[in-house]
Design a protein around this motif. Structure first.
Motif, PDB file in Angstrom:
ATOM      1  N   THR A 216       1.101  -1.376  -0.443  1.00 30.77           N
ATOM      2  CA  THR A 216      -0.252  -0.069  -0.424  1.00 30.77           C
ATOM      3  C   THR A 216       0.918   1.674   0.077  1.00 30.77           C
ATOM      4  O   THR A 216       1.754   1.311   0.729  1.00 30.77           O
ATOM      5  CB  THR A 216      -1.200  -0.052   1.262  1.00 30.77           C
ATOM      6  N   ALA A 217       0.147   2.283  -0.240  1.00 29.18           N
ATOM      7  CA  ALA A 217       0.568   2.976  -0.639  1.00 29.18           C
ATOM      8  C   ALA A 217      -0.109   4.715  -0.394  1.00 29.18           C
ATOM      9  O   ALA A 217      -0.970   4.744  -0.859  1.00 29.18           O
ATOM     10  CB  ALA A 217       1.827   3.417  -1.558  1.00 29.18           C
ATOM     11  N   THR A 218       0.293   5.939   0.110  1.00 27.60           N
ATOM     12  CA  THR A 218      -0.236   6.895   0.089  1.00 27.60           C
ATOM     13  C   THR A 218       0.488   7.952  -0.092  1.00 27.60           C
ATOM     14  O   THR A 218       1.662   7.990   0.448  1.00 27.60           O
ATOM     15  CB  THR A 218      -1.023   7.466   1.428  1.00 27.60           C
ATOM     16  N   ALA A 219      -0.446   9.271  -0.792  1.00 20.25           N
ATOM     17  CA  ALA A 219       0.378  10.666  -1.166  1.00 20.25           C
ATOM     18  C   ALA A 219      -0.534  11.505  -1.358  1.00 20.25           C
ATOM     19  O   ALA A 219      -1.723  11.391  -0.841  1.00 20.25           O
ATOM     20  CB  ALA A 219       0.757  10.236  -3.110  1.00 20.25           C
ATOM     21  N   ILE A 220       0.863  12.439  -0.780  1.00 17.98           N
ATOM     22  CA  ILE A 220      -0.211  14.215  -0.242  1.00 17.98           C
ATOM     23  C   ILE A 220       0.716  14.566  -1.233  1.00 17.98           C
ATOM     24  O   ILE A 220       1.452  15.020  -1.255  1.00 17.98           O
ATOM     25  CB  ILE A 220       0.359  14.676   1.533  1.00 17.98           C
ATOM     26  N   ALA A 221      -0.108  15.969  -2.252  1.00 18.98           N
ATOM     27  CA  ALA A 221       0.021  16.406  -2.679  1.00 18.98           C
ATOM     28  C   ALA A 221       0.070  18.188  -2.084  1.00 18.98           C
ATOM     29  O   ALA A 221      -1.029  18.238  -1.460  1.00 18.98           O
ATOM     30  CB  ALA A 221      -0.816  16.698  -4.221  1.00 18.98           C
ATOM     31  N   LEU A 222       0.847  18.638  -1.865  1.00 19.70           N
ATOM     32  CA  LEU A 222       1.418  19.847  -1.424  1.00 19.70           C
ATOM     33  C   LEU A 222       0.994  21.035  -2.486  1.00 19.70           C
ATOM     34  O   LEU A 222       2.411  20.758  -2.980  1.00 19.70           O
ATOM     35  CB  LEU A 222       2.298  19.926  -0.630  1.00 19.70           C
TER      36      LEU A 222
END
Length: 126
Positions: free
Chosen positions: A118-124
């Motif tokens: 699994t992976a989670t990405a947060i765009a800033l």
């Protein structure tokens, strides 16, 4: 920096293993950069590492608004690990897209078991 979007993905490791077995180098070079291939192959659980990177790239695509877009952009998102921390390195049209939509950084986390990654990405915002 404010959060623009969040992307998450879960991948079955067996699916990635099957793709590698069926398509070999053709699959690997279509999805992963040469540095990512070397890194995964140097690890004890290489299949799980490949699955985690697949999930990471999908999560990034979702977070930056590129999920489901046609074209060979897989290798334009490189995941590099520094002291165990994943870092997203955008290249080419993906990098251009981030500039256009005002995304300055993408934070990423990955995890895996024998069965799933699994992976989670947060765009800033830039």
């Amino acid at each position: 920096m404010s959060i623009v979007a969040l992307g998450t993905e879960i991948v079955e490791c067996a699916r990635v293993r099957t793709l590698i077995e069926q398509h070999g180098e053709r699959f690997l070079t279509r999805v992963y950069t040469s540095a990512e291939i070397r890194w995964c192959q140097s690890r004890k659980n290489s299949t799980e590492q490949f699955a985690a990177l697949w999930a990471a790239k999908e999560a990034v695509f979702k977070a930056v608004g590129l999920h489901g877009r046609p074209g060979a952009i897989w290798t334009q998102v490189e995941v590099e690990f520094k002291q165990g921390v994943p870092k997203v390195i955008p290249r080419g049209t993906v990098k251009d897209h981030l500039t256009t939509v005002g995304i300055g950084q993408v934070l990423l986390t990955t995890a895996f078991t024998r069965h799933v990654a699994t992976a989670t990405a947060i765009a800033l915002r830039a």
